[in-house]
Enzyme design. Structure first.
Site, mmCIF file in Angstrom:
data_model
loop_
_atom_site.group_PDB
_atom_site.id
_atom_site.type_symbol
_atom_site.label_atom_id
_atom_site.label_comp_id
_atom_site.label_asym_id
_atom_site.label_seq_id
_atom_site.Cartn_x
_atom_site.Cartn_y
_atom_site.Cartn_z
ATOM 1 N N GLY A 12 4.170 0.025 -3.252
ATOM 2 C CA GLY A 12 3.711 -1.355 -3.160
ATOM 3 C C GLY A 12 4.896 -2.283 -3.047
ATOM 4 C CB ALA A 14 3.693 -7.544 -2.371
ATOM 5 N N GLY A 17 6.968 -5.918 -6.061
ATOM 6 C CA GLY A 17 7.387 -4.530 -5.878
ATOM 7 C C GLY A 17 8.753 -4.426 -5.221
ATOM 8 N NE ARG A 37 -3.143 -0.636 2.639
ATOM 9 C CZ ARG A 37 -4.160 -1.402 2.248
ATOM 10 N NH1 ARG A 37 -5.245 -0.837 1.763
ATOM 11 N NH2 ARG A 37 -4.077 -2.717 2.304
ATOM 12 C CE LYS A 78 -6.320 -9.372 -5.772
ATOM 13 N NZ LYS A 78 -6.999 -10.122 -4.679
ATOM 14 C CB SER A 131 6.430 -10.742 -18.734
ATOM 15 O OG SER A 131 6.435 -12.153 -18.747
ATOM 16 N N GLY A 132 7.931 -11.934 -16.187
ATOM 17 C CA GLY A 132 9.122 -12.632 -15.716
ATOM 18 C C GLY A 132 8.978 -13.110 -14.297
ATOM 19 C CE LYS A 185 3.007 -9.589 -18.067
ATOM 20 N NZ LYS A 185 2.003 -10.328 -17.319
ATOM 21 C CG HIS A 188 3.590 -12.202 -22.385
ATOM 22 N ND1 HIS A 188 3.316 -12.745 -21.139
ATOM 23 C CD2 HIS A 188 4.901 -12.454 -22.614
ATOM 24 C CE1 HIS A 188 4.405 -13.295 -20.656
ATOM 25 N NE2 HIS A 188 5.380 -13.140 -21.520
ATOM 26 C CG ASN A 189 0.021 -12.751 -18.896
ATOM 27 O OD1 ASN A 189 1.126 -12.386 -19.268
ATOM 28 N ND2 ASN A 189 -0.403 -12.545 -17.667
ATOM 29 C CD GLU A 192 2.519 -17.092 -18.569
ATOM 30 O OE1 GLU A 192 1.985 -17.368 -17.482
ATOM 31 O OE2 GLU A 192 3.123 -16.022 -18.782
ATOM 32 C CE LYS A 263 -1.939 -14.989 -9.441
ATOM 33 N NZ LYS A 263 -0.736 -14.265 -8.950
ATOM 34 N NE ARG A 290 -3.808 -22.189 -17.268
ATOM 35 C CZ ARG A 290 -2.909 -21.316 -16.875
ATOM 36 N NH1 ARG A 290 -3.193 -20.479 -15.870
ATOM 37 N NH2 ARG A 290 -1.720 -21.255 -17.452
#
Length: 482
Positions: A12, A14, A17, A37, A78, A131-132, A185, A188-189, A192, A263, A290
């Protein structure tokens, strides 16, 4: 077939990646196999970064053949069906003892399911929170891997080589088995979300209360970033507020549509907390804020509803700004405390041995919520590993004691001015609720017993009781259900 010379592979390519592959390739001892792919992205990465020495593959078979055993591959695609499809392909070409790492933002129950299924083949499956953002992936992220102890033996040194470093320590630790990494994680989000909403509320209150421009408020945030609020999010907030739109000459923040995207990880954090019975009100209000922002059709109609009759005027600008700073710090402590409560509850529910102090340490650099006071959190859990409420640790208790008067003034001012501050106010309510010696929950239990015979306990004797409720108080009697 290519020679098996790569010790790590990435599937992957993108932006995330590609950047992670470049990070891996830049560290001594790593040789990186890459596969996408669409081979076009593979070729682009090869052309743009020949110095990386990537080993390309045009099929899963070639990819597997290029990896040393135990083969180790990180999936950066994804979340969802695409992840399952890649896992199926890797399982087809990998062997028992090999390692598949999902580095995407997967929902932790999916990771638990995948780990269980892949384990049946003898292959190790690891869910790793990374993360980052794009910059972290390239320069050094905070990494939260789950998975088996066996997989950590091979994977640990590789991840340590690319992780961010805080005070000489790599920001990665073996979080726990199966879905533990993606669970942490997720939380964590969620933190955030709360942190970002609190900062937005602080900005909004200062701008409305003092009339300062975004650029002037940027200077305030920059100053805050030199003290106890020092963090990545405070730092970038100052940069965002300084930005001027090239087309209109206006502050960019005034040109951006006030509808915040999401997301899903904030919602997952709240949903999971509800199922675990853990109050994360600050995170929940940030998530709902949000959602509210993203319904312009409702906001347009509701704009006709009345608000306060008087304008919001702050007499002493400096004093008000300092109050907001203290309210922000206190509310931020609540957000982290709630997040760590959820991690502790999740560890108990899923039998994960999660070291809360270690989690605080790996969030000190590389990740979005990196902040100065994470060291204080790590110290608190080092001193009291079974600390039931993070806010009760001496450092944080003292901080809240010092900030609470300002915190209350800010929440009152926002309410009287008709300015929404849901994260500030819900955080204060949580603080008051958890420190209360008695809550109105007694009345709720009485109501539940009245309409549903749900029973209750008493303060003066053991046992569980049910009252035979009647309109005539003289006919009420308690029945010990034991």
């Amino acid at each position: 077939m290519p020679e098996a010379t790569a010790n790590i592979g990435v599937v992957g390519l993108a932006v995330m990646g590609s950047n992670l592959a470049r990070n891996l390739a830049s560290r001594e001892g790593n040789t990186v196999a890459i596969f996408n792919r669409s081979y076009e992205k593979t070729q682009t990465l090869l052309d743009e970064h020949p110095e990386a020495g990537f080993i390309p593959a045009s099929s899963y078979e070639e990819f597997a053949a290029s990896l040393q055993k135990p083969r180790t591959a990180i999936i950066m695609v994804k979340a969802g069906a695409g992840t399952d499809a890649v896992i199926d392909e890797l399982v087809r070409v990998f062997e028992p003892g090999d390692i598949i790492v999902d580095g995407g933002n997967a929902y932790f129950p999916d990771t638990i399911r995948r780990e269980k299924a892949v384990r049946q083949t003898g292959i190790n499956f690891v869910g790793a929170g990374i993360s980052g953002g794009e910059e972290g992936a390239l320069l050094g992220p905070s990494i939260m891997p789950g998975g088996s102890d066996e997989s950590w033996v091979t994977l640990g040194p590789i991840l340590k080589s690319i992780a961010a470093v805080a005070e000489g320590e790599p920001c990665v630790t073996h979080v726990g088995h199966d879905g533990a990494g993606h669970f942490v994680k997720m939380v964590h989000n969620g933190i955030e979300y709360a942190d970002m909403q609190l900062i937005a509320e602080a900005y909004d209150l200062i701008r409305r209360g003092t009339g300062k421009s975004p650029a002037e408020i940027a200077d305030i945030f920059a100053e805050w970033n030199t003290g106890e609020l020092e963090s990545y999010l405070i730092e970038i907030t100052a940069e965002v507020l300084r930005q001027v739109d090239a087309e209109t000459g206006k502050p960019l923040v005034d040109v951006i549509l006030d509808q915040a995207g999401a997301k899903g990880t904030g919602a997952w954090t709240v949903q999971t907390a509800l199922s675990l019975g853990v109050p994360v009100s600050g995170i929940a209000e940030a998530t709902f804020a949000r959602s509210l922002s993203s319904h312009p059709e409702q906001r347009e109609v509701a704009a006709a509803l009345p608000g306060p009759d008087t304008a919001f005027e702050v007499a002493d600008h400096d004093a008000f700004i300092e109050d907001v700073r203290q309210a922000l710090y206190a509310s931020k402590i609540v957000a982290y405390s709630q997040g760590f409560d959820e991690i502790r509850a999740g560890a108990a529910e899923y039998d994960w041995r999660i070291d809360l102090g270690a989690i605080a340490k790996i969030w000190r650099a590389g990740c979005i919520i990196r902040a100065q006071f994470l060291n204080r959190i790590s110290d608190a859990y080092a001193e009291t590993p079974d600390l039931p409420v993070l806010m009760a640790a001496p450092y944080f208790a003292d901080a809240l004691t010092g900030a609470q008067a300002a915190w209350r003034r800010v929440v009152v001012a926002a309410a009287q001015a008709g300015i929404p501050a849901p994260a500030f106010s819900s955080s204060l309510s949580y603080y008051d609720g958890i420190r209360a010696d008695r809550l109105p929950a007694a009345l709720v239990q009485g109501q539940r017993d009245f309409f549903g015979a749900h029973t209750y306990r008493r303060i003066d004797k053991p046992g569980t009781f049910h009252t035979l409720w009647s309109g005539d108080r003289s006919e009420i009697e308690a029945v010990d259900t034991h």
